[in-house]
Design a protein around this motif. Structure first.
Motif, mmCIF file in Angstrom:
data_model
loop_
_atom_site.group_PDB
_atom_site.id
_atom_site.type_symbol
_atom_site.label_atom_id
_atom_site.label_comp_id
_atom_site.label_asym_id
_atom_site.label_seq_id
_atom_site.Cartn_x
_atom_site.Cartn_y
_atom_site.Cartn_z
ATOM 1 N N ASN A 77 0.833 -1.219 0.000
ATOM 2 C CA ASN A 77 0.000 0.000 0.000
ATOM 3 C C ASN A 77 0.860 1.258 0.000
ATOM 4 O O ASN A 77 0.556 2.231 0.705
ATOM 5 N N THR A 78 1.906 1.229 -0.786
ATOM 6 C CA THR A 78 2.867 2.334 -0.773
ATOM 7 C C THR A 78 3.123 2.848 -2.181
ATOM 8 O O THR A 78 3.282 2.071 -3.117
ATOM 9 N N LEU A 79 3.175 4.144 -2.275
ATOM 10 C CA LEU A 79 3.496 4.854 -3.502
ATOM 11 C C LEU A 79 4.899 5.424 -3.382
ATOM 12 O O LEU A 79 5.287 5.858 -2.302
ATOM 13 N N TYR A 80 5.626 5.423 -4.491
ATOM 14 C CA TYR A 80 6.995 5.934 -4.477
ATOM 15 C C TYR A 80 7.195 6.966 -5.589
ATOM 16 O O TYR A 80 6.494 6.944 -6.604
ATOM 17 N N LEU A 81 8.171 7.820 -5.365
ATOM 18 C CA LEU A 81 8.642 8.711 -6.418
ATOM 19 C C LEU A 81 10.164 8.720 -6.365
ATOM 20 O O LEU A 81 10.755 9.229 -5.407
ATOM 21 N N GLN A 82 10.776 8.142 -7.358
ATOM 22 C CA GLN A 82 12.231 8.166 -7.483
ATOM 23 C C GLN A 82 12.615 9.420 -8.248
ATOM 24 O O GLN A 82 12.184 9.606 -9.391
ATOM 25 N N MET A 83 13.407 10.256 -7.611
ATOM 26 C CA MET A 83 13.794 11.528 -8.220
ATOM 27 C C MET A 83 15.301 11.529 -8.452
ATOM 28 O O MET A 83 16.075 11.417 -7.486
ATOM 29 N N ASN A 84 15.708 11.676 -9.690
ATOM 30 C CA ASN A 84 17.120 11.678 -10.044
ATOM 31 C C ASN A 84 17.520 13.025 -10.629
ATOM 32 O O ASN A 84 16.687 13.763 -11.149
ATOM 33 N N ASN A 85 18.802 13.302 -10.543
ATOM 34 C CA ASN A 85 19.364 14.532 -11.099
ATOM 35 C C ASN A 85 18.576 15.762 -10.634
ATOM 36 O O ASN A 85 18.160 16.593 -11.438
ATOM 37 N N LEU A 86 18.409 15.856 -9.347
ATOM 38 C CA LEU A 86 17.630 16.951 -8.782
ATOM 39 C C LEU A 86 18.306 18.291 -8.997
ATOM 40 O O LEU A 86 19.547 18.387 -9.015
ATOM 41 N N ALA A 87 17.489 19.300 -9.150
ATOM 42 C CA ALA A 87 17.977 20.663 -9.370
ATOM 43 C C ALA A 87 17.359 21.589 -8.321
ATOM 44 O O ALA A 87 16.325 21.252 -7.725
ATOM 45 N N PRO A 88 17.984 22.739 -8.075
ATOM 46 C CA PRO A 88 17.433 23.658 -7.074
ATOM 47 C C PRO A 88 15.970 24.016 -7.306
ATOM 48 O O PRO A 88 15.224 24.214 -6.335
ATOM 49 N N GLU A 89 15.548 24.077 -8.556
ATOM 50 C CA GLU A 89 14.152 24.414 -8.846
ATOM 51 C C GLU A 89 13.185 23.297 -8.456
ATOM 52 O O GLU A 89 11.963 23.492 -8.508
ATOM 53 N N ASP A 90 13.699 22.146 -8.063
ATOM 54 C CA ASP A 90 12.837 21.068 -7.549
ATOM 55 C C ASP A 90 12.536 21.245 -6.063
ATOM 56 O O ASP A 90 11.750 20.471 -5.493
ATOM 57 N N THR A 91 13.147 22.235 -5.444
ATOM 58 C CA THR A 91 12.898 22.497 -4.032
ATOM 59 C C THR A 91 11.444 22.851 -3.804
ATOM 60 O O THR A 91 10.902 23.758 -4.439
ATOM 61 N N ALA A 92 10.785 22.111 -2.911
ATOM 62 C CA ALA A 92 9.367 22.319 -2.642
ATOM 63 C C ALA A 92 8.911 21.362 -1.555
ATOM 64 O O ALA A 92 9.642 20.433 -1.194
ATOM 65 N N MET A 93 7.710 21.607 -1.070
ATOM 66 C CA MET A 93 7.047 20.608 -0.241
ATOM 67 C C MET A 93 6.350 19.645 -1.203
ATOM 68 O O MET A 93 5.603 20.087 -2.087
ATOM 69 N N TYR A 94 6.598 18.376 -1.025
ATOM 70 C CA TYR A 94 6.012 17.363 -1.896
ATOM 71 C C TYR A 94 4.891 16.651 -1.144
ATOM 72 O O TYR A 94 5.072 16.197 -0.009
ATOM 73 N N TYR A 95 3.758 16.558 -1.820
ATOM 74 C CA TYR A 95 2.568 15.956 -1.237
ATOM 75 C C TYR A 95 2.153 14.717 -2.020
ATOM 76 O O TYR A 95 2.246 14.687 -3.245
ATOM 77 N N CYS A 96 1.654 13.760 -1.287
ATOM 78 C CA CYS A 96 1.019 12.589 -1.871
ATOM 79 C C CYS A 96 -0.493 12.806 -1.803
ATOM 80 O O CYS A 96 -1.004 13.396 -0.838
ATOM 81 N N ALA A 97 -1.199 12.345 -2.825
ATOM 82 C CA ALA A 97 -2.652 12.492 -2.838
ATOM 83 C C ALA A 97 -3.289 11.313 -3.540
ATOM 84 O O ALA A 97 -2.648 10.632 -4.350
ATOM 85 N N ALA A 98 -4.550 11.100 -3.222
ATOM 86 C CA ALA A 98 -5.306 9.993 -3.800
ATOM 87 C C ALA A 98 -6.566 10.522 -4.457
ATOM 88 O O ALA A 98 -7.198 11.459 -3.958
ATOM 89 N N SER A 99 -6.923 9.909 -5.563
ATOM 90 C CA SER A 99 -8.101 10.327 -6.307
ATOM 91 C C SER A 99 -8.865 9.111 -6.798
ATOM 92 O O SER A 99 -8.267 8.103 -7.158
ATOM 93 N N ARG A 100 -10.189 9.241 -6.866
ATOM 94 C CA ARG A 100 -11.004 8.157 -7.408
ATOM 95 C C ARG A 100 -10.878 8.053 -8.918
ATOM 96 O O ARG A 100 -11.179 7.015 -9.512
ATOM 97 N N THR A 101 -10.437 9.139 -9.546
ATOM 98 C CA THR A 101 -10.245 9.126 -10.996
ATOM 99 C C THR A 101 -8.773 9.337 -11.311
ATOM 100 O O THR A 101 -8.035 9.901 -10.495
ATOM 101 N N PHE A 102 -8.357 8.921 -12.467
ATOM 102 C CA PHE A 102 -6.965 9.094 -12.880
ATOM 103 C C PHE A 102 -6.787 10.532 -13.351
ATOM 104 O O PHE A 102 -7.080 10.865 -14.499
ATOM 105 N N SER A 103 -6.293 11.355 -12.448
ATOM 106 C CA SER A 103 -6.107 12.761 -12.749
ATOM 107 C C SER A 103 -4.933 13.287 -11.954
ATOM 108 O O SER A 103 -4.731 12.891 -10.802
ATOM 109 N N CYS A 104 -4.171 14.172 -12.554
ATOM 110 C CA CYS A 104 -3.053 14.817 -11.872
ATOM 111 C C CYS A 104 -3.356 16.295 -11.619
ATOM 112 O O CYS A 104 -2.425 17.086 -11.456
ATOM 113 N N LEU A 105 -4.604 16.626 -11.591
ATOM 114 C CA LEU A 105 -5.015 17.978 -11.225
ATOM 115 C C LEU A 105 -5.219 18.048 -9.718
ATOM 116 O O LEU A 105 -5.912 17.201 -9.155
ATOM 117 N N PRO A 106 -4.622 19.030 -9.057
ATOM 118 C CA PRO A 106 -4.789 19.120 -7.604
ATOM 119 C C PRO A 106 -6.245 19.139 -7.159
ATOM 120 O O PRO A 106 -6.596 18.540 -6.143
#
Length: 122
Positions: A77-106
């Motif tokens: 029951n785990t989701l992962y995000l492998q992040m490679n070659n990170l850059a300063p512009e990737d700096t942020a708070m990262y959130y996990c979320a769940a949706s009943r539909t397949f959508s990447c809209l917040p």
């Protein structure tokens, strides 16, 4: 009570890698599309990558294609995000979320975690 809990955020140098994890409980994991979103100061929250409930469909934003990989372990029951070659512009708070539909809209997400901070130094 359904919840998702993120972990794995850290301070890394530019060019480094991180793997974020998000463990879900209290919900039918396979019934939900899951995704990673990020929110940097002064910017709107944006979708980074999402994956369908069965894991067969994925979405990546243009700014992470080829650099980040999303995957889910249905047994854990785990989701992962492998992040490679990170850059300063990737700096942020990262959130996990769940949706009943397949959508990447917040706005389409039904359940949010508390976030995990990723900071990339130059």
């Amino acid at each position: 009570q359904a919840q998702v809990v993120e972990s794995g955020g850290d301070l890394v140098q530019a060019g480094g890698s991180l793997r974020l994890s998000c463990t879900a409980s209290g919900l039918g994991f396979d019934d939900y599309s899951m995704g990673w979103f990020r929110h940097a100061p002064g910017k709107e929250r944006e979708g980074v990558s999402c994956i369908s409930g069965e894991g067969l469909a994925t979405y990546y934003s243009n700014f992470v294609k080829g650099l980040f990989t999303i995957f889910r372990d249905r047994a854990q029951n785990t989701l992962y995000l492998q992040m490679n070659n990170l850059a300063p512009e990737d700096t942020a708070m990262y959130y996990c979320a769940a949706s009943r539909t397949f959508s990447c809209l917040p706005g389409a997400q039904a359940l949010w975690g508390q976030g995990t901070q990723v900071t990339v130094s130059s």
